[in-house]
Motif scaffolding. Structure first.
Motif, PDB file in Angstrom:
ATOM      1  N   VAL A 141       0.838  -1.208   0.000  1.00 33.50           N
ATOM      2  CA  VAL A 141       0.000   0.000   0.000  1.00 33.50           C
ATOM      3  C   VAL A 141       0.870   1.253   0.000  1.00 33.50           C
ATOM      4  CG1 VAL A 141      -1.608   1.362   1.397  1.00 33.50           C
ATOM      5  CG2 VAL A 141      -1.972  -1.116   1.090  1.00 33.50           C
ATOM      6  N   LEU A 142       1.916   1.259   0.788  1.00 30.79           N
ATOM      7  CA  LEU A 142       2.729   2.474   0.982  1.00 30.79           C
ATOM      8  C   LEU A 142       3.796   2.628  -0.088  1.00 30.79           C
ATOM      9  CD1 LEU A 142       3.018   2.121   4.853  1.00 30.79           C
ATOM     10  CD2 LEU A 142       1.584   3.786   3.597  1.00 30.79           C
ATOM     11  N   GLY A 143       4.256   1.494  -0.635  1.00 32.51           N
ATOM     12  CA  GLY A 143       5.180   1.561  -1.766  1.00 32.51           C
ATOM     13  C   GLY A 143       6.453   2.336  -1.470  1.00 32.51           C
ATOM     14  N   ASP A 144       6.888   3.120  -2.479  1.00 28.04           N
ATOM     15  CA  ASP A 144       8.157   3.835  -2.362  1.00 28.04           C
ATOM     16  C   ASP A 144       7.982   5.247  -1.807  1.00 28.04           C
ATOM     17  OD1 ASP A 144       9.231   2.275  -5.440  1.00 28.04           O
ATOM     18  OD2 ASP A 144       9.561   1.665  -3.345  1.00 28.04           O
ATOM     19  N   GLU A 145       6.798   5.514  -1.199  1.00 29.65           N
ATOM     20  CA  GLU A 145       6.532   6.852  -0.645  1.00 29.65           C
ATOM     21  C   GLU A 145       7.041   6.988   0.790  1.00 29.65           C
ATOM     22  OE1 GLU A 145       5.613   7.526  -4.097  1.00 29.65           O
ATOM     23  OE2 GLU A 145       5.363   9.207  -2.682  1.00 29.65           O
ATOM     24  N   VAL A 146       7.623   5.926   1.359  1.00 30.90           N
ATOM     25  CA  VAL A 146       8.062   5.945   2.768  1.00 30.90           C
ATOM     26  C   VAL A 146       9.483   5.435   2.906  1.00 30.90           C
ATOM     27  CG1 VAL A 146       5.744   5.657   3.737  1.00 30.90           C
ATOM     28  CG2 VAL A 146       7.083   3.624   3.095  1.00 30.90           C
ATOM     29  N   ASP A 147      10.094   5.829   4.019  1.00 31.43           N
ATOM     30  CA  ASP A 147      11.396   5.271   4.406  1.00 31.43           C
ATOM     31  C   ASP A 147      11.121   4.113   5.372  1.00 31.43           C
ATOM     32  OD1 ASP A 147      12.881   7.236   3.009  1.00 31.43           O
ATOM     33  OD2 ASP A 147      12.508   8.658   4.656  1.00 31.43           O
ATOM     34  N   ILE A 148      11.775   2.982   5.161  1.00 29.20           N
ATOM     35  CA  ILE A 148      11.472   1.780   5.955  1.00 29.20           C
ATOM     36  C   ILE A 148      12.677   1.386   6.807  1.00 29.20           C
ATOM     37  CG2 ILE A 148      10.744  -0.643   5.882  1.00 29.20           C
ATOM     38  CD1 ILE A 148       9.521   0.062   3.088  1.00 29.20           C
ATOM     39  N   GLU A 149      12.409   1.242   8.121  1.00 29.79           N
ATOM     40  CA  GLU A 149      13.465   0.871   9.081  1.00 29.79           C
ATOM     41  C   GLU A 149      12.978  -0.305   9.923  1.00 29.79           C
ATOM     42  OE1 GLU A 149      16.580   2.416   9.603  1.00 29.79           O
ATOM     43  OE2 GLU A 149      16.166   3.600   7.785  1.00 29.79           O
ATOM     44  N   VAL A 150      13.842  -1.271  10.162  1.00 25.34           N
ATOM     45  CA  VAL A 150      13.542  -2.433  11.006  1.00 25.34           C
ATOM     46  C   VAL A 150      14.395  -2.328  12.272  1.00 25.34           C
ATOM     47  CG1 VAL A 150      13.456  -4.960  11.158  1.00 25.34           C
ATOM     48  CG2 VAL A 150      13.106  -3.817   8.935  1.00 25.34           C
ATOM     49  N   ILE A 151      13.732  -2.213  13.419  1.00 33.61           N
ATOM     50  CA  ILE A 151      14.433  -2.072  14.697  1.00 33.61           C
ATOM     51  C   ILE A 151      14.151  -3.305  15.553  1.00 33.61           C
ATOM     52  CG2 ILE A 151      14.701  -0.663  16.791  1.00 33.61           C
ATOM     53  CD1 ILE A 151      12.863   1.021  14.079  1.00 33.61           C
ATOM     54  N   GLU A 152      15.194  -3.934  16.069  1.00 32.30           N
ATOM     55  CA  GLU A 152      14.982  -5.112  16.904  1.00 32.30           C
ATOM     56  C   GLU A 152      15.792  -5.013  18.175  1.00 32.30           C
ATOM     57  OE1 GLU A 152      17.272  -7.748  17.667  1.00 32.30           O
ATOM     58  OE2 GLU A 152      18.663  -7.876  15.988  1.00 32.30           O
ATOM     59  N   ALA A 153      15.259  -5.609  19.249  1.00 32.00           N
ATOM     60  CA  ALA A 153      15.934  -5.612  20.553  1.00 32.00           C
ATOM     61  C   ALA A 153      15.838  -7.011  21.155  1.00 32.00           C
ATOM     62  CB  ALA A 153      15.286  -4.601  21.496  1.00 32.00           C
ATOM     63  N   HIS A 154      16.973  -7.483  21.689  1.00 31.61           N
ATOM     64  CA  HIS A 154      17.023  -8.801  22.333  1.00 31.61           C
ATOM     65  C   HIS A 154      17.938  -8.742  23.538  1.00 31.61           C
ATOM     66  CE1 HIS A 154      15.350 -10.245  18.510  1.00 31.61           C
ATOM     67  NE2 HIS A 154      14.922 -11.280  19.206  1.00 31.61           N
ATOM     68  N   HIS A 155      17.910  -9.811  24.286  1.00 28.12           N
ATOM     69  CA  HIS A 155      18.719  -9.978  25.502  1.00 28.12           C
ATOM     70  C   HIS A 155      20.204  -9.949  25.169  1.00 28.12           C
ATOM     71  CE1 HIS A 155      19.344 -14.158  24.169  1.00 28.12           C
ATOM     72  NE2 HIS A 155      18.124 -14.026  23.731  1.00 28.12           N
ATOM     73  N   ARG A 156      21.001  -9.709  26.194  1.00 30.30           N
ATOM     74  CA  ARG A 156      22.440  -9.518  26.054  1.00 30.30           C
ATOM     75  C   ARG A 156      23.182 -10.789  25.630  1.00 30.30           C
ATOM     76  NH1 ARG A 156      25.948  -9.783  29.946  1.00 30.30           N
ATOM     77  NH2 ARG A 156      26.442  -7.567  29.689  1.00 30.30           N
ATOM     78  N   HIS A 157      22.533 -11.953  25.711  1.00 31.90           N
ATOM     79  CA  HIS A 157      23.214 -13.220  25.393  1.00 31.90           C
ATOM     80  C   HIS A 157      23.103 -13.597  23.925  1.00 31.90           C
ATOM     81  CE1 HIS A 157      23.502 -13.742  29.723  1.00 31.90           C
ATOM     82  NE2 HIS A 157      22.198 -13.533  29.814  1.00 31.90           N
ATOM     83  N   LYS A 158      22.287 -12.913  23.161  1.00 37.92           N
ATOM     84  CA  LYS A 158      22.066 -13.293  21.766  1.00 37.92           C
ATOM     85  C   LYS A 158      23.340 -13.113  20.958  1.00 37.92           C
ATOM     86  CE  LYS A 158      18.866 -12.721  17.901  1.00 37.92           C
ATOM     87  NZ  LYS A 158      18.798 -14.200  17.748  1.00 37.92           N
ATOM     88  N   ILE A 159      23.685 -14.134  20.144  1.00 39.33           N
ATOM     89  CA  ILE A 159      24.988 -14.144  19.475  1.00 39.33           C
ATOM     90  C   ILE A 159      24.926 -13.750  18.009  1.00 39.33           C
ATOM     91  CG2 ILE A 159      25.948 -15.880  21.047  1.00 39.33           C
ATOM     92  CD1 ILE A 159      25.502 -17.972  18.826  1.00 39.33           C
ATOM     93  N   ASP A 160      23.735 -13.561  17.461  1.00 39.33           N
ATOM     94  CA  ASP A 160      23.650 -13.180  16.051  1.00 39.33           C
ATOM     95  C   ASP A 160      22.876 -11.878  15.894  1.00 39.33           C
ATOM     96  OD1 ASP A 160      21.402 -14.770  16.897  1.00 39.33           O
ATOM     97  OD2 ASP A 160      20.721 -14.861  14.816  1.00 39.33           O
TER      98      ASP A 160
END
Ligand SMILES: NC(=O)C1=CN([C@@H]2O[C@H](COP(=O)(O)OP(=O)(O)OC[C@H]3O[C@@H](n4cnc5c(N)ncnc54)[C@H](O)[C@@H]3O)[C@@H](O)[C@H]2O)C=CC1
Ligand SMILES: O=C(O)C1=N[C@H](C(=O)O)C[C@H](O)C1
Length: 267
Positions: A141-160
């Protein structure tokens, strides 16, 4: 149906032991963890405070390959590849939750799907599986009219990093927009970056404390911003999904599936 858990002493493995025991029709048949672990030989039930189950932790899937009909692997990529080969050789079904596999490792996983039934998902929660459908619609729906960002948060032990879920979300959005994530992904920013290229998809990673797993995909336009967010507060939501996938695989002889197939959301 008997289930074998690989990575049984881990954060997900212990949760999976509980989830298997709570799922009607499933019973723990085998438990495996890394060779040399002090927990090898321990009773899996006692590992999670449920009393003896009579299933002792083994250090090699081949020692217990006949003790389960389906195996669930939440380990590290190198171990997952060993387990794929063992299950393929023995004709056992396999649920894979491990993230961080290389393209080559994923190719071997898909090749194994010619001989056995595999479910492979970066995130087994129903909520994230639903979010993937929502993201596809939002991107179209939004197409190329928006800037897209993926933000993720995890615990301190995650290795990847980024998380497998974040990458899966990025893949859905890129595909909906006709982009190749390999070409348009930007992993973090620093220095004199210049203005943002709208055709990119940004990824930001937070590692802190005991965060179970949080993901937001931001569609930022001129004058408005849409955000699709999933926050996990317990690993049990991943474990229940993985166990549900294990039960679902019982009717499949071969092929590689994901949670959209398990939930019947595949278009
Ligand atoms: N798909 C999903 O829904 C989810 C995926 N994950 C993924 O699952 C993986 C494991 O995550 P956690 O449980 O938090 O990690 P963890 O480090 O707590 O557990 C991993 C376990 O695998 C064991 N292991 C390592 N090498 C092994 C080998 N060669 N053979 C057998 N066991 C071996 C470790 O000893 C450990 O007990 C990660 O890749 C993570 O990203 C985690 C949560 C949800
Ligand atoms: O390592 C974790 O904990 C998780 N890993 C998965 C990922 O890499 O996406 C799934 C979930 O977010 C928890």
């Amino acid at each position: 149906m008997k289930v074998g858990i690989i990575g049984a002493a881990g954060r997900m493995g212990r949760t999976l032991i509980e989830a298997v025991q709570a799922f009607d029709g499933l019973v723990l048949g085998a438990a495996v963890d890394v060779p040399g672990s002090s927990l090898i030989g321990a009773d899996a039930g006692e590992l999670v405070g449920q009393g003896k189950l009579g299933v002792l932790l083994a250090d090699d899937i081949n020692k217990v390959i006949n003790d389960a009909d389906v195996f669930i692997d939440f380990t590290i990529p190198e171990a997952t590849m060993v387990n794929i080969r063992a299950c393929r050789a023995a004709g056992r079904r396999l649920v894979i939750g491990t993230t961080g596999l290389t393209d080559e490792q994923k190719a071997e996983l898909h090749a194994a799907g010619a001989d056995i039934a595999i479910c492979f998902a970066a995130n087994y929660s129903v909520g994230v599986t639903l979010c993937l459908k929502l993201l596809d619609t939002a991107a179209r729906v939004l197409g190329d009219e928006v800037d897209i960002e993926v933000i993720e948060a995890h615990h301190r032990h995650k290795i990847d990093a980024p998380s497998g879920t974040a990458l899966a979300m990025g893949e859905v959005v890129a595909s909906a927009l006709g982009r190749d994530l390999k070409d348009c992904a930007v992993y973090g920013r620093e220095g004199r970056t210049g203005a943002r290229d709208r055709k990119t998809i940004g990824f930001e990673t937070i590692r802190a404390g005991d965060i179970v797993g949080e993901h937001t995909v931001m569609f930022a336009g001129e004058g408005e911003r849409i955000e699709i967010t999933h926050k996990a507060s317990s690993r049990m939501n991943f474990a229940r999904g993985a166990v549900r996938a294990a039960a679902w695989l019982a009717e499949r002889e071969r092929g590689v599936f994901d949670m959209q197939d398990v939930l019947g959301l595949r278009d």
